[in-house]
Design a protein around this motif. Structure first.
Motif, mmCIF file in Angstrom:
data_model
loop_
_atom_site.group_PDB
_atom_site.id
_atom_site.type_symbol
_atom_site.label_atom_id
_atom_site.label_comp_id
_atom_site.label_asym_id
_atom_site.label_seq_id
_atom_site.Cartn_x
_atom_site.Cartn_y
_atom_site.Cartn_z
ATOM 1 N N ARG A 1 43.923 42.779 52.994
ATOM 2 C CA ARG A 1 43.292 42.029 51.902
ATOM 3 C C ARG A 1 44.054 42.314 50.603
ATOM 4 O O ARG A 1 44.282 43.474 50.234
ATOM 5 N N TYR A 2 44.456 41.262 49.940
ATOM 6 C CA TYR A 2 45.200 41.372 48.690
ATOM 7 C C TYR A 2 44.249 40.975 47.545
ATOM 8 O O TYR A 2 43.857 39.798 47.449
ATOM 9 N N ASP A 3 43.890 41.951 46.717
ATOM 10 C CA ASP A 3 42.923 41.698 45.648
ATOM 11 C C ASP A 3 43.468 42.275 44.342
ATOM 12 O O ASP A 3 44.478 42.989 44.320
ATOM 13 N N TYR A 4 42.769 41.959 43.238
ATOM 14 C CA TYR A 4 43.175 42.458 41.932
ATOM 15 C C TYR A 4 42.932 43.957 41.854
ATOM 16 O O TYR A 4 41.991 44.489 42.454
ATOM 17 N N ASP A 5 43.774 44.623 41.072
ATOM 18 C CA ASP A 5 43.508 46.032 40.818
ATOM 19 C C ASP A 5 42.356 46.139 39.809
ATOM 20 O O ASP A 5 41.897 45.158 39.227
ATOM 21 N N ASP A 6 41.893 47.354 39.575
ATOM 22 C CA ASP A 6 40.704 47.558 38.740
ATOM 23 C C ASP A 6 40.922 47.093 37.307
ATOM 24 O O ASP A 6 40.026 46.475 36.698
ATOM 25 N N THR B 1 43.539 43.287 59.487
ATOM 26 C CA THR B 1 43.311 42.529 58.259
ATOM 27 C C THR B 1 43.935 43.245 57.070
ATOM 28 O O THR B 1 43.738 44.462 56.874
ATOM 29 N N GLU C 1 36.836 39.878 34.418
ATOM 30 C CA GLU C 1 35.378 39.858 34.295
ATOM 31 C C GLU C 1 34.948 39.783 32.832
ATOM 32 O O GLU C 1 33.945 39.122 32.501
ATOM 33 N N VAL D 1 38.290 32.229 50.911
ATOM 34 C CA VAL D 1 39.409 33.108 51.244
ATOM 35 C C VAL D 1 40.489 32.270 51.917
ATOM 36 O O VAL D 1 40.204 31.504 52.848
ATOM 37 N N THR E 1 43.075 44.739 36.129
ATOM 38 C CA THR E 1 43.123 43.276 36.036
ATOM 39 C C THR E 1 41.748 42.682 36.287
ATOM 40 O O THR E 1 41.345 41.701 35.629
ATOM 41 N N ARG E 2 40.986 43.249 37.223
ATOM 42 C CA ARG E 2 39.656 42.725 37.510
ATOM 43 C C ARG E 2 38.743 42.887 36.278
ATOM 44 O O ARG E 2 37.948 41.995 35.960
ATOM 45 N N GLU F 1 33.316 34.995 44.245
ATOM 46 C CA GLU F 1 34.231 34.640 45.340
ATOM 47 C C GLU F 1 33.730 33.359 46.003
ATOM 48 O O GLU F 1 32.601 33.294 46.511
#
Length: 546
Positions: A128-133, A126, A140, A152, A135-136, A149
């Motif tokens: 997982r492609y997520d935002y970096d800290d 697996t 937020e 997916v 950008t998150r 979330e």
């Protein structure tokens, strides 16, 4: 009065001029006869040269077709009416028999469109492609709280990891124990014997080398380059030694497969050429690789055995077929025919594929519909009956025999009448006449597949088992010696038997090479591909993932 009379000379004989004329006429007739004979000889020479030129043209065209043209022998011989007007079914024939002699061509079904689902048993990794800290945190703050979330999106791609080398450490501990009187003794637990005693190689690398060369058709120098890219350079000569030693270890299993193949009620046999290097000669020697494929056994296994000989002499096949009892499906090689003559229990079955090919070559040259196309349509109808039996899922030999007697035999009778009628009208030395004579000379052997449902119309099964050898031969070119040829036959025996019986050859060779040195000799049957059961703890294949 003439001058002769005036001079007092006697008159010439009255028949002198007539004799000269007759002599001149006879001489002229003789010259004409000689010239006529010369013309006949010249015409005969011209005809022979024309035939020779045509044969050479046909050979050139055939060679070009084999190299650049279509390799399939399929032809559209059932698109039009099956029967020639002279061969049309009589009104007395029932509709069922007429339909059986002209089966309809099956329309090919279109494969389902779209992507196929990837097999669920493959391991998953697996990503997982997520935002970096940073950008998150911005999102937020904009959202007024943590991100929620709601789902997916999953996309699967098929990946491949190239092979890699690893070293397996075989640790055997030593223990010191003291006896009753205080003496010290060193003991160690038993260790399994290596596949090749004294060699610094394991079963997995041996199996990879054998499969890469004889199943994947790679020469040893490419395998050596492959291993060098993966981390360790193994010379080509050392790989060659590994192949020869592996064959010597597995030779007892190949002999057991030979016994099982020759104990089968139906045996397919064929041969192909294998070039061999010979010391002292600049050119390679043409040797032979023979195939013996057993079928029709009650246990359902398919043993496949290969034999290597340095020539095409009859001794090789006759030695193996000396005590064989059953049906032998093969071409019209003289060794097979002699085996049938000398053994009452051996029944030779001819190959319709060999009988069909000369007609197919002639039909390719003549685009317009003629007698050869009618013969091809009748032969194609025989194979259409076999296709119908496969589509209907009929596997019982007795049901197959009944269907062939009902559907195929009438087609064969019609074909025999057609061949008997065409042959007298053809030049005896022509290609068409030769094709018909071959079929008529082996007619009884060509009919035998209708007598037993375990038989097949041709020997294509045996030819397919030799196809891999022809592909490999274009890559590794030749065998280095006669010992190399015998090693080739042993390893092909095991690999093709695995293929015919649905066994993974890599798993099989790794497990068997690890076990065979310590396996009891009277239980070697357990290690044959169709009797093989892997051990619960198999370390050769799984250690590579550590």
């Amino acid at each position: 009065m003439s001058n002769t009379a005036a001079q007092g000379l006697p008159p010439p004989p009255p028949n002198l001029r007539e004799s000269q004329l007759r002599a001149a006429v006879a001489e002229r007739d003789e010259v004409i006869t000689q010239q006529s004979q010369q013309l006949v000889q010249l015409q005969s020479t011209v005809n022979e040269l024309s035939e020779q030129l045509q044969r050479l043209k046909d050979q050139v065209l055939e060679a070009q077709r084999k190299r650049f043209g279509q390799s399939s022998e399929r032809g559209r011989y059932l698109q039009e009416d099956l029967f020639h007007p002279l061969e049309a079914p009589t009104p007395e024939q029932d509709e069922e028999e007429a339909a059986a002699q002209a089966p309809t061509k099956r329309r090919k079904t279109q494969p389902p469109r779209g992507r196929r689902a990837l097999p669920p048993e493959l391991p998953r990794e697996t990503m997982r492609y997520d935002y970096d800290d940073e950008t998150r945190a911005q999102l937020e703050a904009q959202n007024g709280g943590p991100l929620e979330e709601i789902g997916v999106d999953v996309t699967e791609t098929l990946e491949y990891a190239p092979g890699h080398l690893y070293v397996k450490r075989h640790e055997v501990p030593k223990y010191a124990i003291r006896g009753d009187q205080g003496e010290r003794t060193i003991v160690s637990p038993p260790r399994p014997s290596p596949p090749i005693p004294g060699a610094q190689v394991g079963a997995s690398l041996l199996a990879h080398t054998v499969i890469s060369k004889f199943a994947d058709h790679l020469p040893l120098n490419r395998i050596s380059q492959q291993l060098a890219r993966d981390g360790y350079d193994v010379p080509r000569q050392r790989l060659c030694d590994y192949v020869l030693l592996s064959a010597s270890v597995l030779a007892p299993l190949a002999d057991l497969i030979r016994q099982d193949a020759l104990a089968s009620p139906v045996l397919h046999s064929d041969d192909t050429t294998v070039p061999q290097l010979e010391k002292g000669r600049r050119q390679t020697r043409t040797c032979r690789l023979w195939l013996y494929l057993g079928r029709g056994r009650e246990d359902g296994i398919i043993p496949v055995f290969y034999d290597y000989t340095t020539n095409r002499s009859q001794e090789g096949p006759l030695e193996h077929l000396r005590d064989y009892q059953g049906y032998l499906q093969a071409d019209a090689y003289a060794g097979y025919l002699n085996a049938e003559r000398t053994q009452a229990a051996l029944i030779w079955c001819a190959c319709w594929s060999h009988a069909r090919r000369p007609f197919e070559k002639i039909a390719r040259k003549h685009k317009q519909r003629g007698r050869v196309h009618l013969i091809m349509k009748l032969i194609t109808a025989i194979y259409q009956v076999e296709s119908r039996l496969r589509r209907q899922g009929i596997n019982d030999p007795e049901l197959i025999r009944q269907e062939r007697q009902r559907r195929t035999v009438p087609i064969l009778k019609r074909l025999r009448r057609l061949l008997d009628r065409i042959l007298p009208s053809l030049p005896p030395r022509g290609e068409f006449a030769g094709a018909i004579r071959y079929t008529l000379n082996h007619w009884q052997a060509l009919l035998r597949f209708t007598e037993d449902g375990r038989l097949e119309p041709d020997n294509k099964r045996g030819e397919r088992a030799l196809r891999g050898v022809c592909v490999s031969r274009k890559n590794w070119n030749f065998t280095g010696s006669e010992n190399g040829g015998h090693a080739l036959a042993i390893l092909l025996t095991l690999l093709e038997t695995c293929k015919q019986n649905g066994v993974n050859p890599r798993h099989y060779l790794i497990d068997v090479l690890e076990r065979i040195q310590d396996h009891p000799a009277n239980r070697l049957q357990e290690l044959l591909p169709y009797h093989w059961a892997p051990l619960a703890q198999s370390c050769g294949e799984h250690a590579s993932t550590e």
